[in-house]
Structure formats: C-alpha cells, structure tokens
Design an enzyme around this catalytic site. Structure first.
Site, PDB file in Angstrom:
ATOM      1  CE  LYS A 118      -4.404  -1.617   1.481  1.00 39.43           C
ATOM      2  NZ  LYS A 118      -5.601  -1.463   2.259  1.00 39.43           N
ATOM      3  CE  LYS A 200      -6.568  -7.508  -0.824  1.00 42.54           C
ATOM      4  NZ  LYS A 200      -7.573  -7.259   0.130  1.00 42.54           N
ATOM      5  CE  LYS A 203     -13.671  -2.519   1.514  1.00 44.02           C
ATOM      6  NZ  LYS A 203     -12.414  -2.686   2.272  1.00 44.02           N
TER       7      LYS A 203
HETATM    8  N1  AQP Z   1     -10.136 -10.492  -2.567  1.00 46.90           N
HETATM    9  C1  AQP Z   1     -10.527 -10.969  -1.398  1.00 46.90           C
HETATM   10  N2  AQP Z   1     -10.868 -12.288  -1.267  1.00 46.90           N
HETATM   11  C2  AQP Z   1     -11.278 -12.777  -0.061  1.00 46.90           C
HETATM   12  N3  AQP Z   1     -11.386 -12.014   1.059  1.00 46.90           N
HETATM   13  C3  AQP Z   1     -11.074 -10.697   0.964  1.00 46.90           C
HETATM   14  N4  AQP Z   1     -11.085  -9.681   1.850  1.00 46.90           N
HETATM   15  C4  AQP Z   1     -10.675  -8.543   1.257  1.00 46.90           C
HETATM   16  N5  AQP Z   1     -10.399  -8.785  -0.036  1.00 46.90           N
HETATM   17  C5  AQP Z   1     -10.634 -10.116  -0.260  1.00 46.90           C
HETATM   18  C6  AQP Z   1     -11.485  -9.831   3.245  1.00 46.90           C
HETATM   19  O1  AQP Z   1     -12.466  -8.840   3.531  1.00 46.90           O
HETATM   20  C7  AQP Z   1     -12.334  -8.443   4.898  1.00 46.90           C
HETATM   21  C8  AQP Z   1     -12.323  -6.967   5.011  1.00 46.90           C
HETATM   22  O2  AQP Z   1     -11.180  -6.403   4.464  1.00 46.90           O
HETATM   23  P1  AQP Z   1     -10.820  -4.853   4.732  1.00 46.90           P
HETATM   24  O3  AQP Z   1     -11.736  -3.981   4.018  1.00 46.90           O
HETATM   25  O4  AQP Z   1     -10.767  -4.565   6.183  1.00 46.90           O
HETATM   26  O5  AQP Z   1      -9.363  -4.733   4.198  1.00 46.90           O
HETATM   27  P2  AQP Z   1      -8.672  -5.426   2.985  1.00 46.90           P
HETATM   28  O6  AQP Z   1      -8.398  -6.849   3.317  1.00 46.90           O
HETATM   29  O7  AQP Z   1      -7.484  -4.575   2.666  1.00 46.90           O
HETATM   30  O8  AQP Z   1      -9.801  -5.352   1.847  1.00 46.90           O
HETATM   31  P3  AQP Z   1      -9.835  -4.597   0.471  1.00 46.90           P
HETATM   32  O9  AQP Z   1     -11.176  -4.809  -0.102  1.00 46.90           O
HETATM   33  O10 AQP Z   1      -8.669  -4.950  -0.379  1.00 46.90           O
HETATM   34  O11 AQP Z   1      -9.769  -3.082   0.868  1.00 46.90           O
HETATM   35  P4  AQP Z   1      -8.688  -1.982   0.531  1.00 46.90           P
HETATM   36  O12 AQP Z   1      -8.495  -2.008  -0.960  1.00 46.90           O
HETATM   37  O13 AQP Z   1      -9.297  -0.697   1.028  1.00 46.90           O
HETATM   38  O14 AQP Z   1      -7.444  -2.367   1.274  1.00 46.90           O
HETATM   39  C9  AQP Z   1     -11.067  -9.113   5.435  1.00 46.90           C
HETATM   40  O15 AQP Z   1     -11.443 -10.260   6.182  1.00 46.90           O
HETATM   41  C10 AQP Z   1     -10.337  -9.506   4.195  1.00 46.90           C
HETATM   42  O16 AQP Z   1      -9.524 -10.645   4.402  1.00 46.90           O
END
Ligand code: AQP
Length: 333
Positions: A118, A200, A203
C-alpha cells in the site's frame, strides 16, 4: 481462555469503509460470519479508524460507514446474535493500540507485506497510521478476548502479528491477553481481481472493472464478468497455471457449494463465454436479496443507528474490562 459466563468461543472481525464492498469482502469474510454466527459469541465492527490511515473524504465518510453496516445486516448478521458497532464509537481501540505500540518492535510491523504494497514508492510520505495499521488491528481483536478471527487469506499475516504481540505482552506482564487464531475458510478465501487474476480483488484498485461491487446492477455484473481476463485456451477446469479461469470457477464454487469435480463435469465441452454467463447468473441471484435489504436499510437509517448505538454500548462494556486488566498489568494509573 473463556471469560466467566462465556459459553462459546468469541469471534471478532471487521471491514473498513474504504469504498464499495466487493465480492471478495463478501465471500471471503461477511458470508462466513453469517453462516457461522451460531457457532461463536460474535463481535463485528466497521473499522473506520483504519479507513483514515490513507486520505479520505470527511464529507462522505459517515455514510460510507453506515453503508458497510447495512451490508452486514443485509447479508444476514443478526443483532440478536452479534454485537455490531463502529470502531470509532469505542475509544478503547485507540487507547489499547497505543499501549500495544509500546510493546511491539518496529521490525515486526516493518515486515508486513500489506504496508509494503500500500505504501509502494511513497514509503516516506504515507502516514504513521498506515504503518501502524496492524497494531490497531491487534488492539481491535485483543480488546474483545477473541479466540478466532474469521478473515480472508490476505489478513492472515496481520492476525499472526496480533498473536505475536499478545504473546509478547503476556510474557512481559503476565497472562492478560487471549491469543487468537485466524479462521480462514478454504473456499472463497482469496477472490482475485477480474482484470488481473494474479492480484486480489480490492476496493482500492483504481479500475472499477477489477471487482464486482455488492451494489452492482445485473447489467454491470454481466459486463464485468464478460470482460474478465482469462487465457487463450478453451477447456474449463481448475488449474493454478490458469488463474483467470480458476478464479471464475472458484467464485462459482463458493456461490453454488458444488465440488470441483461436479463443476468440471457441468462445464465439460462448454466455452469460456458459457462459464462467464453462469458465474454472472449465480452472482446476481446471490446478491439480489442483499441489495434489496441494503437499500431498505439505507433509505431509513433509524433502525440501523439504534443497532450501532446499542452495539457500541455492549462493546464498551467488554472493552473497558480488558483495558482495566491491561492498565493494572502495566502499572498504569
Ligand atoms: N479479494 C478478497 N478475497 C477474499 N477475502 C477478501 N477480503 C478482502 N479482499 C478479499 C477480506 O475482507 C475483509 C475486510 O477487508 P478490509 O476492508 O478490512 O481490508 P482489505 O483486506 O485490505 O480489503 P480490500 O477490499 O482490499 O480493501 P482496501 O483495498 O481498502 O485495502 C477481510 O477479512 C479480508 O480478508
């Protein structure tokens, strides 16, 4: 270590309100919380303090936070069986994070791959908060004496760091903190991006076509799956060497509950276009009732606000006790 009066193991997890939730957040995390809500004593949180570790828009953030809570409820989390709340409503998260900062070696946090990804080339200019994100996450979990942390595969390293921090604290100050375990379900643990199936679904990917958002219309879902990156072969089967097709099949498997063999037999002799259409159909069918409920909840926030207020009250009661144990052990006050 269960607390007196606690009959089931406790689960804690959360999602940050950093954009429209996507299929990865749902299949990797929220859906599993719902499916297993009778197995645990549940605490689920919208982790908005994590959101502000990178630049955000204050004017829209409160609504974005409610939007995530509405998805939790629309997906089937039941406030009668779970504590649901917003992280910033419980100040103990920030307080415990500070105390844990003081026992966590910099080197442990510096090894976190999500921070490296990040921060990228901007390592010197990103916030201290982004670096410290995993310690705040450890505080979130440890405040509630959680035994398990149901997350997607990408969060495994952070939960392992949380374990290390709890163990380090307990070695230094006595057996105060419950050491949690990650709970990662095999199916749906890592949903990949539709435009680049080697990374992966996320968001924060600037390309909206890389993800299926939970609020996407049927037309948009069909379009995004139709354009998903695959390969130049034709056979529809699970194959780690073909990440695009394997990702689509994995989504289909998670949504239908079919085995790999059943799915391969179902698609034998069919083309990629057929698979993409069926994955889109299964996704639309799964999301349609959630979208209806989510829209109802967002059109009148009265009930949702009352759920979050009573959740915060219940969360504070637990958090206060943990913080008091930590203060006592550290000789504060
Ligand atoms: N691609 C994914 N496949 C399976 N699980 C996922 N999670 C996120 N992406 C995937 C799971 O969703 C939960 C919440 O995640 P978060 O929003 O707290 O942070 P993150 O893991 O960093 O998710 P994002 O969507 O990628 O957000 P951004 O881009 O803002 O960092 C967690 O349980 C995560 O494992």
């Amino acid at each position: 270590m269960k607390q007196p009066g606690q009959s089931r193991r406790r689960a804690f997890s959360g999602v940050q309100p950093s954009g429209g939730l996507h299929l990865g957040n749902y299949l990797g995390a929220i859906r599993n919380w719902v499916l297993h809500q009778d197995d645990f004593d549940n605490v689920f949180c919208v982790v908005d303090l994590h959101r502000v570790t990178v630049p955000h828009d204050p004017a829209t953030q409160r609504t974005a936070t409610r939007d995530v809570a509405a998805w939790y409820l629309a997906a089937g989390l039941d406030p009668g069986r779970c504590i649901l709340f917003v992280q910033s409503h419980v100040s103990a998260h920030s307080e415990l994070a500070w105390l844990l900062n003081c026992v966590t070696p910099m080197g442990w946090v510096g090894r976190m791959t999500q921070f490296k990804e990040k921060s990228g080339a901007a390592r010197e200019s990103v916030s201290v908060g982004l670096f410290d994100y995993p310690v705040l996450m450890a505080a979130d979990i440890l405040l509630y004496d959680a035994h398990v942390v149901p997350v997607g595969d990408d969060q495994k390293q952070h939960v392992e760091l949380c374990r290390d921090i709890a163990q380090a604290f307990n070695r230094r100050f006595g057996p105060v903190l419950v050491v949690p375990e990650p709970l990662i379900r095999e199916v749906g643990a890592r949903i990949m991006s539709l435009d680049d199936p080697t990374s992966k679904m996320s968001k924060s990917n600037p390309n909206p076509r890389s993800r299926i958002e939970l609020g996407d219309s049927p037309k948009t879902i069909r379009k995004k799956f139709a354009r998903a990156t695959t390969d130049s072969l034709t056979e529809v089967r699970f194959d780690p060497e073909r990440p695009g097709i394997t990702n689509l099949l994995g989504i289909f498997r998670t949504l239908t509950g079919w085995s790999e063999a059943q799915i391969e037999a179902h698609f034998a002799g069919k083309l990629y276009g057929h698979l993409k259409k069926e994955v889109a159909d299964a996704t639309i069918q799964a999301l349609e009732p959630l979208q209806r409920r989510h829209d109802e909840l967002m059109s009148d926030l009265t009930w949702l606000e009352s759920v979050l207020a009573s959740g915060a009250e219940r969360a504070r009661t637990i958090a206060r006790k943990t913080l008091a144990r930590v203060h006592e052990a550290m000789g504060l006050g």
